[in-house]
Design a protein around this motif. Structure first.
Motif, PDB file in Angstrom:
ATOM      1  N   PHE A   1     161.414 -33.608   8.961  1.00 35.13           N
ATOM      2  CA  PHE A   1     160.329 -32.715   8.603  1.00 35.13           C
ATOM      3  C   PHE A   1     160.909 -31.383   8.149  1.00 35.13           C
ATOM      4  N   ARG A   2     160.288 -30.789   7.171  1.00 30.11           N
ATOM      5  CA  ARG A   2     160.767 -29.529   6.614  1.00 30.11           C
ATOM      6  C   ARG A   2     160.010 -28.388   7.285  1.00 30.11           C
ATOM      7  N   TYR A   3     160.701 -27.647   8.146  1.00 33.22           N
ATOM      8  CA  TYR A   3     160.053 -26.622   8.951  1.00 33.22           C
ATOM      9  C   TYR A   3     159.997 -25.303   8.183  1.00 33.22           C
TER      10      TYR A   3
ATOM     11  N   MET B   1     173.241 -35.078  10.151  1.00 37.59           N
ATOM     12  CA  MET B   1     172.041 -34.530  10.776  1.00 37.59           C
ATOM     13  C   MET B   1     171.106 -33.970   9.716  1.00 37.59           C
ATOM     14  N   GLY B   2     169.786 -34.125   9.961  1.00 37.30           N
ATOM     15  CA  GLY B   2     168.817 -33.694   8.973  1.00 37.30           C
ATOM     16  C   GLY B   2     168.093 -32.424   9.355  1.00 37.30           C
ATOM     17  N   SER B   3     167.277 -32.473  10.396  1.00 38.89           N
ATOM     18  CA  SER B   3     166.527 -31.294  10.820  1.00 38.89           C
ATOM     19  C   SER B   3     166.321 -31.371  12.322  1.00 38.89           C
ATOM     20  N   ILE B   4     166.077 -30.216  12.928  1.00 35.11           N
ATOM     21  CA  ILE B   4     165.862 -30.130  14.368  1.00 35.11           C
ATOM     22  C   ILE B   4     164.692 -29.179  14.616  1.00 35.11           C
ATOM     23  N   ALA B   5     163.859 -29.526  15.594  1.00 33.64           N
ATOM     24  CA  ALA B   5     162.781 -28.636  16.026  1.00 33.64           C
ATOM     25  C   ALA B   5     162.622 -28.792  17.528  1.00 33.64           C
ATOM     26  N   GLU B   6     161.831 -27.897  18.114  1.00 36.05           N
ATOM     27  CA  GLU B   6     161.730 -27.871  19.562  1.00 36.05           C
ATOM     28  C   GLU B   6     160.301 -27.566  19.974  1.00 36.05           C
ATOM     29  N   THR B   7     159.853 -28.234  21.024  1.00 31.16           N
ATOM     30  CA  THR B   7     158.584 -27.922  21.661  1.00 31.16           C
ATOM     31  C   THR B   7     158.854 -27.667  23.142  1.00 31.16           C
TER      32      THR B   7
ATOM     33  N   ASP C   1     163.212 -23.669  -1.496  1.00 28.26           N
ATOM     34  CA  ASP C   1     163.061 -23.248  -0.114  1.00 28.26           C
ATOM     35  C   ASP C   1     161.679 -22.630   0.048  1.00 28.26           C
ATOM     36  N   VAL C   2     161.112 -22.742   1.247  1.00 29.85           N
ATOM     37  CA  VAL C   2     159.784 -22.201   1.512  1.00 29.85           C
ATOM     38  C   VAL C   2     159.728 -21.701   2.945  1.00 29.85           C
ATOM     39  N   ARG C   3     159.075 -20.556   3.139  1.00 35.53           N
ATOM     40  CA  ARG C   3     158.861 -19.989   4.464  1.00 35.53           C
ATOM     41  C   ARG C   3     157.426 -19.481   4.560  1.00 35.53           C
ATOM     42  N   MET C   4     156.927 -19.410   5.802  1.00 31.56           N
ATOM     43  CA  MET C   4     155.553 -19.004   6.024  1.00 31.56           C
ATOM     44  C   MET C   4     155.505 -17.927   7.099  1.00 31.56           C
TER      45      MET C   4
ATOM     46  N   ASP D   1     158.270 -22.452   9.604  1.00 34.67           N
ATOM     47  CA  ASP D   1     158.349 -21.385  10.592  1.00 34.67           C
ATOM     48  C   ASP D   1     158.600 -22.052  11.939  1.00 34.67           C
ATOM     49  N   ASP D   2     158.430 -21.304  13.028  1.00 33.52           N
ATOM     50  CA  ASP D   2     158.769 -21.834  14.350  1.00 33.52           C
ATOM     51  C   ASP D   2     157.938 -23.038  14.743  1.00 33.52           C
ATOM     52  N   ARG D   3     156.679 -23.098  14.306  1.00 37.70           N
ATOM     53  CA  ARG D   3     155.746 -24.094  14.826  1.00 37.70           C
ATOM     54  C   ARG D   3     155.194 -25.046  13.786  1.00 37.70           C
ATOM     55  N   HIS D   4     155.592 -24.939  12.533  1.00 35.66           N
ATOM     56  CA  HIS D   4     154.979 -25.745  11.483  1.00 35.66           C
ATOM     57  C   HIS D   4     156.033 -26.424  10.607  1.00 35.66           C
ATOM     58  N   PHE D   5     155.707 -27.648  10.172  1.00 37.83           N
ATOM     59  CA  PHE D   5     156.503 -28.275   9.116  1.00 37.83           C
ATOM     60  C   PHE D   5     155.566 -28.645   7.978  1.00 37.83           C
ATOM     61  N   VAL D   6     156.136 -28.893   6.818  1.00 38.75           N
ATOM     62  CA  VAL D   6     155.330 -29.055   5.617  1.00 38.75           C
ATOM     63  C   VAL D   6     155.748 -30.312   4.861  1.00 38.75           C
ATOM     64  N   ARG D   7     154.769 -30.918   4.215  1.00 38.32           N
ATOM     65  CA  ARG D   7     155.019 -31.978   3.245  1.00 38.32           C
ATOM     66  C   ARG D   7     154.306 -31.580   1.957  1.00 38.32           C
TER      67      ARG D   7
END
Length: 412
Positions: free
Chosen positions: A351-353, A284-290, A82-85, A355-361
């Motif tokens: 995508f692996r999020y 379901m995999g991942s969800i994000a919002e703009t 797991d990773v967080r920023m 924080d609120d605004r970023h995802f990472v690979r």
């Protein structure tokens, strides 16, 4: 027994799951008011076909930056769990390390380990999820303990916070001095928990729990999918196909995303499972919002799918990828997606999020050669300087180095 949502949805979504009356206005981090749209239904399974037009990454992403994590003896990563920023830090857990690892957000320099291995006071085994609050407090959940372990950013242990109900692998968010966790399957007969809000002493402030009569064993369901947008914490309940917003004062439904005929069976954990139905069911995999879109990924029929829902006009676009096999995802350009930012192959797996605004690979020594080939051969890249920077970082990656993080920023 197949789960039928319709008999439950009116009672669950609008009554039993909401512990407090919801407001259509919520305070965000900068103390401005945000008008919440009316409850929306996203019928994405009614026409589950590829939309036939390319998904261009720059439609949803503003920029990308790369962070090469320093490799040290104490800071070596053997697979990221797991990773967080935060503004100042990157914090992660590893599959093979019994503590969290803290890195500088700007330079990638290793700072320290957090958490002590053992079974004594303040000690943990096999950390899983990690959280960071206000650049000052780190929370770690332990695989074998129904609690969160709070530490100062400097590493000192603060306290062990018990969680209710007793669940493993809790994901977490924070509102002021309150902890939000998303337990998913609970060790309580016939109950499925989506959200708990607790204080530092472990007292439950509010909860969202659904009851399924007739089950004699622990329910077997996917855990909730969680994200944050404009200061509102959200959880997608796999039990009710509903997105709930979580504030200090209320838990209320925002979206209903019915999986329809593709919904997975609900069964007792020890009941014989119809595995064919699992293959033909949505996961379901991942969800994000703009500001404009709700973005989510899912797995169905051994294929990856990605859905973009326009919050203003309810338009739904869906893209499908050929295979869920990781090797093919790297070696073959995915169907329906164009990375015009830097050319790095982004599969629709989700995508692996961080924080609120970023995802990472992650670029690792194991996949670096494949990624380099894809990036080198990519065309129509809007930011060639980013591609060149990525290629230079890949060339600098040694066989035993920690990964490079490609951090993509979502549009607001």
């Amino acid at each position: 027994m197949k789960y039928r949502l319709l008999p439950f949805i009116l009672a669950i979504v609008f009554c039993s799951s909401c512990q407090h009356k919801a407001s259509n206005k919520e305070m965000v981090a900068n103390d401005t008011m945000v008008e919440e749209p009316a409850f929306q239904v996203i019928n994405f399974t009614e026409n589950l076909t590829d939309c036939g037009k390319p998904l261009v990454l720059s439609d949803i992403v503003d920029d990308v930056e790369y962070l090469k994590l320093e490799t040290t003896e104490k800071g070596f990563i053997a697979g990221i769990a797991d990773v967080r920023m935060s503004d100042k830090y990157i914090i992660l857990t590893s599959f093979m390390v019994d503590h969290a690892l803290l890195f500088d957000r700007v330079t990638g320099k290793f700072i320290r380990t957090i958490g002590k291995v053992g079974q004594g006071p303040g000690e943990l085994l096999s950390p899983c999820y990690v959280g960071i609050q206000s650049d000052s407090i780190v929370y770690i959940s332990s695989t074998y303990t129904y609690a969160l372990f709070a530490h100062k950013i400097t590493g000192e242990f603060i306290k062990k916070i018990p969680l209710e109900p007793n669940v493993q692998y809790p994901n977490m968010n924070f509102i002021d001095d309150y902890i939000i966790h998303y337990p998913g399957n609970a060790n309580i007969t016939g109950l499925y928990a989506n959200v708990y809000v607790q204080d530092w002493d472990g007292n439950v402030i509010q909860e969202s729990v659904h009851q399924f009569p007739g089950f004699t064993e622990e329910l077997w369901l996917n855990p909730p999918i969680v994200w944050t947008y404009k200061g509102i914490h959200n959880a997608f309940s796999c039990a009710t196909d509903t997105v709930y917003a979580v504030t200090k004062d209320s838990i209320y439904p925002r979206y209903y995303i019915p999986e329809g005929k593709y919904k997975r069976e609900i069964c007792d954990r020890h009941t014989k499972v119809n595995w064919d139905f699992f293959t033909d069911a949505i996961q379901m995999g991942s969800i994000a919002e703009t500001r404009d879109f709700l973005l989510f990924s899912f797995d169905l029929h051994q294929k990856y799918w990605f859905c973009r829902y326009n919050k203003h006009n309810s338009e739904i676009d869906i893209w499908k990828q050929d295979s869920t096999e990781p090797t093919k995802a790297y070696a073959k350009k995915p169907v329906g997606i164009t990375n015009d930012i830097d050319g790095y192959n982004l599969s629709l797996a989700g995508f692996r999020y961080i924080d609120d605004r970023h995802f990472v690979r992650f670029i690792t020594p194991d996949n670096a050669d494949e990624i380099k080939k894809i990036v080198t051969e990519s065309t129509n890249v809007k930011f060639p300087e980013k591609r060149q920077q990525l290629l230079e970082l890949i060339d600098s990656l040694g066989p035993d180095d920690n990964p490079i993080l490609a951090i993509y920023k979502l549009k607001d």
